[in-house]
Design a protein around this motif. Structure first.
Motif, PDB file in Angstrom:
ATOM      1  N   LEU A 134      68.380  52.388  25.173  1.00 55.42           N
ATOM      2  CA  LEU A 134      68.090  52.958  23.844  1.00 55.42           C
ATOM      3  C   LEU A 134      67.183  52.028  23.043  1.00 55.42           C
ATOM      4  O   LEU A 134      66.218  52.471  22.410  1.00 55.42           O
ATOM      5  N   THR A 135      67.486  50.733  23.080  1.00 54.14           N
ATOM      6  CA  THR A 135      66.679  49.766  22.332  1.00 54.14           C
ATOM      7  C   THR A 135      65.249  49.749  22.849  1.00 54.14           C
ATOM      8  O   THR A 135      64.290  49.730  22.076  1.00 54.14           O
ATOM      9  N   ASN A 136      65.098  49.780  24.172  1.00 56.39           N
ATOM     10  CA  ASN A 136      63.750  49.759  24.756  1.00 56.39           C
ATOM     11  C   ASN A 136      62.966  51.024  24.433  1.00 56.39           C
ATOM     12  O   ASN A 136      61.751  50.993  24.320  1.00 56.39           O
ATOM     13  N   LYS A 137      63.677  52.131  24.284  1.00 54.47           N
ATOM     14  CA  LYS A 137      62.988  53.389  24.019  1.00 54.47           C
ATOM     15  C   LYS A 137      62.626  53.541  22.538  1.00 54.47           C
ATOM     16  O   LYS A 137      61.557  54.036  22.209  1.00 54.47           O
ATOM     17  N   TYR A 138      63.516  53.133  21.646  1.00 56.30           N
ATOM     18  CA  TYR A 138      63.306  53.449  20.225  1.00 56.30           C
ATOM     19  C   TYR A 138      62.972  52.233  19.355  1.00 56.30           C
ATOM     20  O   TYR A 138      62.697  52.374  18.169  1.00 56.30           O
ATOM     21  N   HIS A 139      63.023  51.056  19.925  1.00 56.93           N
ATOM     22  CA  HIS A 139      62.659  49.811  19.225  1.00 56.93           C
ATOM     23  C   HIS A 139      63.263  49.741  17.824  1.00 56.93           C
ATOM     24  O   HIS A 139      64.447  49.957  17.646  1.00 56.93           O
ATOM     25  N   ASP A 140      62.384  49.504  16.823  1.00 51.19           N
ATOM     26  CA  ASP A 140      62.926  49.262  15.475  1.00 51.19           C
ATOM     27  C   ASP A 140      63.254  50.533  14.698  1.00 51.19           C
ATOM     28  O   ASP A 140      63.604  50.480  13.528  1.00 51.19           O
ATOM     29  N   ARG A 141      63.188  51.690  15.359  1.00 49.79           N
ATOM     30  CA  ARG A 141      63.708  52.916  14.709  1.00 49.79           C
ATOM     31  C   ARG A 141      65.219  52.981  14.809  1.00 49.79           C
ATOM     32  O   ARG A 141      65.845  53.843  14.204  1.00 49.79           O
ATOM     33  N   LEU A 142      65.790  52.102  15.616  1.00 51.45           N
ATOM     34  CA  LEU A 142      67.229  52.186  15.866  1.00 51.45           C
ATOM     35  C   LEU A 142      67.896  50.819  15.762  1.00 51.45           C
ATOM     36  O   LEU A 142      67.520  49.875  16.451  1.00 51.45           O
ATOM     37  N   ILE A 143      68.864  50.727  14.857  1.00 52.18           N
ATOM     38  CA  ILE A 143      69.718  49.537  14.780  1.00 52.18           C
ATOM     39  C   ILE A 143      71.024  49.888  15.484  1.00 52.18           C
ATOM     40  O   ILE A 143      71.642  50.905  15.165  1.00 52.18           O
ATOM     41  N   ILE A 144      71.431  49.065  16.438  1.00 53.85           N
ATOM     42  CA  ILE A 144      72.699  49.322  17.132  1.00 53.85           C
ATOM     43  C   ILE A 144      73.724  48.273  16.722  1.00 53.85           C
ATOM     44  O   ILE A 144      73.454  47.076  16.765  1.00 53.85           O
ATOM     45  N   ILE A 145      74.879  48.742  16.296  1.00 51.26           N
ATOM     46  CA  ILE A 145      75.994  47.839  15.995  1.00 51.26           C
ATOM     47  C   ILE A 145      77.034  48.034  17.086  1.00 51.26           C
ATOM     48  O   ILE A 145      77.432  49.169  17.376  1.00 51.26           O
ATOM     49  N   THR A 146      77.452  46.951  17.719  1.00 50.53           N
ATOM     50  CA  THR A 146      78.458  47.091  18.783  1.00 50.53           C
ATOM     51  C   THR A 146      79.851  46.857  18.199  1.00 50.53           C
ATOM     52  O   THR A 146      80.013  46.207  17.173  1.00 50.53           O
ATOM     53  N   ASP A 147      80.837  47.423  18.872  1.00 46.16           N
ATOM     54  CA  ASP A 147      82.222  47.367  18.403  1.00 46.16           C
ATOM     55  C   ASP A 147      82.827  46.009  18.751  1.00 46.16           C
ATOM     56  O   ASP A 147      83.128  45.728  19.894  1.00 46.16           O
ATOM     57  N   ASN A 148      82.979  45.182  17.735  1.00 47.98           N
ATOM     58  CA  ASN A 148      83.605  43.880  17.985  1.00 47.98           C
ATOM     59  C   ASN A 148      85.012  43.846  17.389  1.00 47.98           C
ATOM     60  O   ASN A 148      85.635  42.814  17.250  1.00 47.98           O
ATOM     61  N   LEU A 149      85.491  45.015  17.023  1.00 42.72           N
ATOM     62  CA  LEU A 149      86.740  45.112  16.269  1.00 42.72           C
ATOM     63  C   LEU A 149      87.930  45.359  17.186  1.00 42.72           C
ATOM     64  O   LEU A 149      89.007  44.815  16.986  1.00 42.72           O
ATOM     65  N   THR A 150      87.726  46.192  18.209  1.00 41.02           N
ATOM     66  CA  THR A 150      88.828  46.532  19.109  1.00 41.02           C
ATOM     67  C   THR A 150      88.459  46.121  20.529  1.00 41.02           C
ATOM     68  O   THR A 150      87.326  45.734  20.798  1.00 41.02           O
ATOM     69  N   LYS A 151      89.418  46.290  21.418  1.00 42.70           N
ATOM     70  CA  LYS A 151      89.190  45.845  22.801  1.00 42.70           C
ATOM     71  C   LYS A 151      88.595  46.962  23.645  1.00 42.70           C
ATOM     72  O   LYS A 151      89.006  47.165  24.779  1.00 42.70           O
ATOM     73  N   GLY A 152      87.665  47.718  23.111  1.00 41.21           N
ATOM     74  CA  GLY A 152      86.950  48.679  23.949  1.00 41.21           C
ATOM     75  C   GLY A 152      87.180  50.129  23.563  1.00 41.21           C
ATOM     76  O   GLY A 152      87.841  50.446  22.581  1.00 41.21           O
ATOM     77  N   TYR A 153      86.622  51.006  24.408  1.00 40.53           N
ATOM     78  CA  TYR A 153      86.628  52.439  24.146  1.00 40.53           C
ATOM     79  C   TYR A 153      88.048  52.989  24.053  1.00 40.53           C
ATOM     80  O   TYR A 153      88.894  52.697  24.894  1.00 40.53           O
ATOM     81  N   GLY A 154      88.279  53.788  23.026  1.00 37.41           N
ATOM     82  CA  GLY A 154      89.572  54.451  22.880  1.00 37.41           C
ATOM     83  C   GLY A 154      90.670  53.558  22.328  1.00 37.41           C
ATOM     84  O   GLY A 154      91.779  54.023  22.094  1.00 37.41           O
ATOM     85  N   LYS A 155      90.340  52.278  22.118  1.00 38.74           N
ATOM     86  CA  LYS A 155      91.362  51.345  21.621  1.00 38.74           C
ATOM     87  C   LYS A 155      91.342  51.286  20.093  1.00 38.74           C
ATOM     88  O   LYS A 155      90.282  51.384  19.483  1.00 38.74           O
TER      89      LYS A 155
END
Ligand SMILES: *Cc1c(COP(=O)(O)O)cnc(C)c1O
Length: 316
Positions: A214-235
């Motif tokens: 996604l980052t390579n395709k959309y560059h600075d049109r997209l800010i991605i924030i990753t989940d550092n709050l829980t231990k993964g998907y569904g958690k």
């Protein structure tokens, strides 16, 4: 045919909300309430399934729709409900060793007439591989196969409609549109449909390959924030549950911990603590998925007494 079922779909409202952080800081932003489209076929799953369903209704080669999902999948829940509404048989390949009929998502899907087929972890891993897909096609020749999460070319047509609705309602005055990223289909559909618009995506799955793409395709049109709050998907955890409940109390907008709660959590943090975003105008997409709360309670990740007000509000 029932294809005029989709005609009743009015544009969902955009609401302005104010949220007060614990430090007293107030943030305000707008929410596109796609969770209000339909109780059971909600949010981005409605958008993604619409043109898939219309394609099947208009194609005599297929009788039904089959797709893949985890045992608490919003996509499976939505597909089952849509099949029920449109009289289209549905088949769900579920990642589990056996179908647990006490699981609220699967129970409801079955009540909606969906046939549930368990796939082992090993089988499920092959869900996007052509050999495995071909085997399923031969086994279920009458079913049109939709990938996990519903993200395919037909889905992007539904997201184009969402983009159109937003531009009609707002004449393009948001600095950013924010939404949760699972398979990435929703945010990609919107990014492609709104080439002038910048986006913030909150990743709820630690899929570095997808996020890099996604980052390579959309560059600075997209800010991605990753989940550092829980231990993964569904958690989830106390902090996130507390936030979701508090967010609902303050705004009257229900959110759940898997997607929209994580989105709102990261967004209010960004707007409330990062000076560069102090006056930024943001529209968030409420992608629905509130049926998942029952699954979280079933898995003892959420306490029923705490979530009762939201369950009552949702009335399902
Ligand atoms: C499935 C889902 C998402 C993720 O959408 P993708 O198109 O897979 O990125 C986000 N929010 C909710 C509520 C969902 O159910």
């Amino acid at each position: 045919m029932n294809s005029n079922f989709f005609d009743k779909n009015e544009p969902t409202p955009i609401e302005s909300i104010v949220y007060c952080l614990e430090n007293g800081q107030q943030v305000d932003f707008a929410i596109k309430r796609d969770d209000l489209i339909d109780k059971h076929i909600s949010g981005n799953k409605w958008r993604k399934l619409k043109f898939n369903a219309l394609a099947v209704l208009n194609d005599n080669n297929y009788q039904g729709i089959a797709s893949f999902g985890g045992a608490f999948s919003n996509h499976i829940a939505a597909l089952a409900a849509l099949g029920n509404q449109l009289n289209i048989p549905t088949l769900g390949f579920i990642r589990c060793h056996e179908i647990d009929i006490n699981n609220p998502t699967l129970k409801r899907a079955q009540q909606m007439g969906m046939e549930l087929v368990p796939l082992s972890r090993e089988q499920y891993k092959q869900r996007n591989q052509s050999e495995f897909i071909e085997q399923l096609r031969q086994q279920y020749p009458d079913y049109f196969l939709v990938p996990e999460g519903g993200s395919n070319d037909l889905a992007s047509q539904g997201l184009k409609e969402l983009a159109y609705e937003i531009s009609e309602q707002s004449s393009g005055d948001y600095d950013y549109i924010a939404c949760a990223i699972g398979s990435g289909g929703t945010i990609q559909g919107l990014l492609d449909a709104m080439p002038e618009q910048k986006f913030i995506g909150v990743a709820v799955v630690n899929d570095t390959e997808l996020l890099t793409r996604l980052t390579n395709k959309y560059h600075d049109r997209l800010i991605i924030i990753t989940d550092n709050l829980t231990k993964g998907y569904g958690k989830t955890n106390d902090q996130l549950n507390h936030f979701c409940l508090n967010f609902y109390r303050q705004t009257n907008v229900p959110v759940e911990p898997v997607y929209t709660g994580k989105l709102m959590y990261q967004l209010v943090k960004l707007l409330g603590t990062n000076n560069a975003f102090k006056t930024t105008k943001v529209l968030t997409i409420h992608t629905g998925g509130l049926q998942g709360i029952k699954g979280q309670i079933f898995r003892c990740q959420c306490r029923p007494d705490q979530w009762q007000p939201i369950i009552d509000h949702l009335d399902f």
